[in-house]
Design an enzyme around this catalytic site. Structure first.
Site, PDB file in Angstrom:
ATOM      1  N   SER A 252      -0.544 -14.010   2.477  1.00  0.00           N
ATOM      2  CA  SER A 252      -1.129 -13.074   3.089  1.00  0.00           C
ATOM      3  C   SER A 252      -1.983 -13.616   4.193  1.00  0.00           C
ATOM      4  CB  SER A 252      -2.033 -12.734   1.893  1.00  0.00           C
ATOM      5  OG  SER A 252      -2.975 -11.639   2.325  1.00  0.00           O
TER       6      SER A 252
ATOM      7  N   TYR B  38      -7.903 -14.281  -4.850  1.00  0.00           N
ATOM      8  CA  TYR B  38      -6.611 -14.085  -4.355  1.00  0.00           C
ATOM      9  C   TYR B  38      -6.354 -14.814  -3.280  1.00  0.00           C
ATOM     10  CZ  TYR B  38      -3.098 -11.274  -1.566  1.00  0.00           C
ATOM     11  OH  TYR B  38      -2.185 -10.763  -0.971  1.00  0.00           O
TER      12      TYR B  38
ATOM     13  N   LYS C 155      -3.613 -17.854  -2.552  1.00  0.00           N
ATOM     14  CA  LYS C 155      -2.551 -17.926  -1.103  1.00  0.00           C
ATOM     15  C   LYS C 155      -2.729 -19.186  -0.508  1.00  0.00           C
ATOM     16  CE  LYS C 155      -0.328 -13.818  -2.129  1.00  0.00           C
ATOM     17  NZ  LYS C 155       0.835 -13.759  -2.518  1.00  0.00           N
TER      18      LYS C 155
END
EC number: 1.1.1.-
Length: 266
Positions: free
Chosen positions: A147, A166, A170
């Site tokens: 991402s 998150y 990542k």
């Protein structure tokens, strides 16, 4: 004939990978899902003999090993491309900036652990379980769907302060993919962290559930790409991602790239 396995394939980007790849009858495609298939995946697989749905929760190492064994039985113990797509977006406090967790240390750990178990540890365990099949494949590619949130320059330029768990998982997995590239280079195996762009999926809509929040997100992302007008369709994103995967070179192995094949994340 090429063989592909995709985690998190029940919906969104993972489903679209399974859909586009299985449209070519010469491909063998394995849609790996956490629990029951979505209605659209069940319908699609019922009409395509080359699309196989296999249950594989990336947080269950034993289940992953069993799924890899099932794939091996159908492919002659080999696999060309493994796509690690399963992800966790975070919990209720994912929109808190890092400093807001002062006094909420328990919640911070829960936030990071939830993302880490899927986005980092789950990805590593799934890659490790399918690596023996990749070693026997012809294309020998391992792809991690990352991402823009995992990129430091994107975060700095856009001023993104939220989705802590998150984002950091990542970013961490991007480095792990570089580790795999260094480890497996001598075996002819190529790895890539691949960002899909800002894509119109249920997951994206969950992160921006109202038109007002979606507009705010657009304004933030326009700091990185001023001409951005909105979400990209999942069909277009996956087509572009497949072009990058199919053109992946030894020189690119271990990098984190966008769906454009460069560092234009949006």
């Amino acid at each position: 004939m090429s063989s592909w396995a995709i985690t998190g394939a029940s919906r969104g980007i993972g489903f679209e990978f399974a859909k586009q790849l299985s449209a070519d009858g010469s491909n063998q495609v394995f849609a790996l899902i956490r629990s029951e298939p979505s209605a659209e995946l069940a319908e699609l697989s019922s009409g395509r003999e080359n699309l196989h749905v296999i249950q594989a929760d990336v947080t269950d190492a034993q289940g992953l090993s069993e799924a890899a064994a099932k794939v091996g039985e159908l492919t002659g113990n080999k696999l060309d491309v493994f796509i690690s797509n399963a992800c966790h977006p975070g919990l209720d406090l994912r929109f808190h900036p890092t400093s807001a967790f002062l006094g909420k240390e328990k919640e911070l750990k829960e936030e990071i652990d939830a993302c880490m178990n899927v986005n980092l540890l789950g990805a590593i365990n799934s890659i490790n379980c399918f690596l023996p099949l990749i070693r026997n494949g012809e294309l020998k590619k391992i792809i991690y769907i990352t991402s823009p949130s995992g990129d430091a320059e994107f975060t700095r330029k856009c001023g993104v302060t939220v989705t802590v768990g998150y984002s950091i998982t990542k970013a961490a997995m991007n480095l792990v993919m570089s580790k795999y590239a260094a480890e497996l280079k001598g075996e002819g195996i190529k790895t890539l962290s691949l960002s899909p762009g800002w894509v119109d999926t249920d997951g994206t809509r969950d992160m921006a559930p109202t038109p007002e929040i979606l507009e705010m997100a657009l304004q933030v992302f326009q700091k990185f790409k001023p001409d951005l007008t909105g979400l990209m369709s999942v069909e277009e994103s996956v087509r572009m991602q497949l072009n990058v995967i199919n053109g992946l070179t030894v020189k690119q192995s271990g990098l984190a790239l966008s769906h454009h094949g460069d560092y234009n994340w949006l």
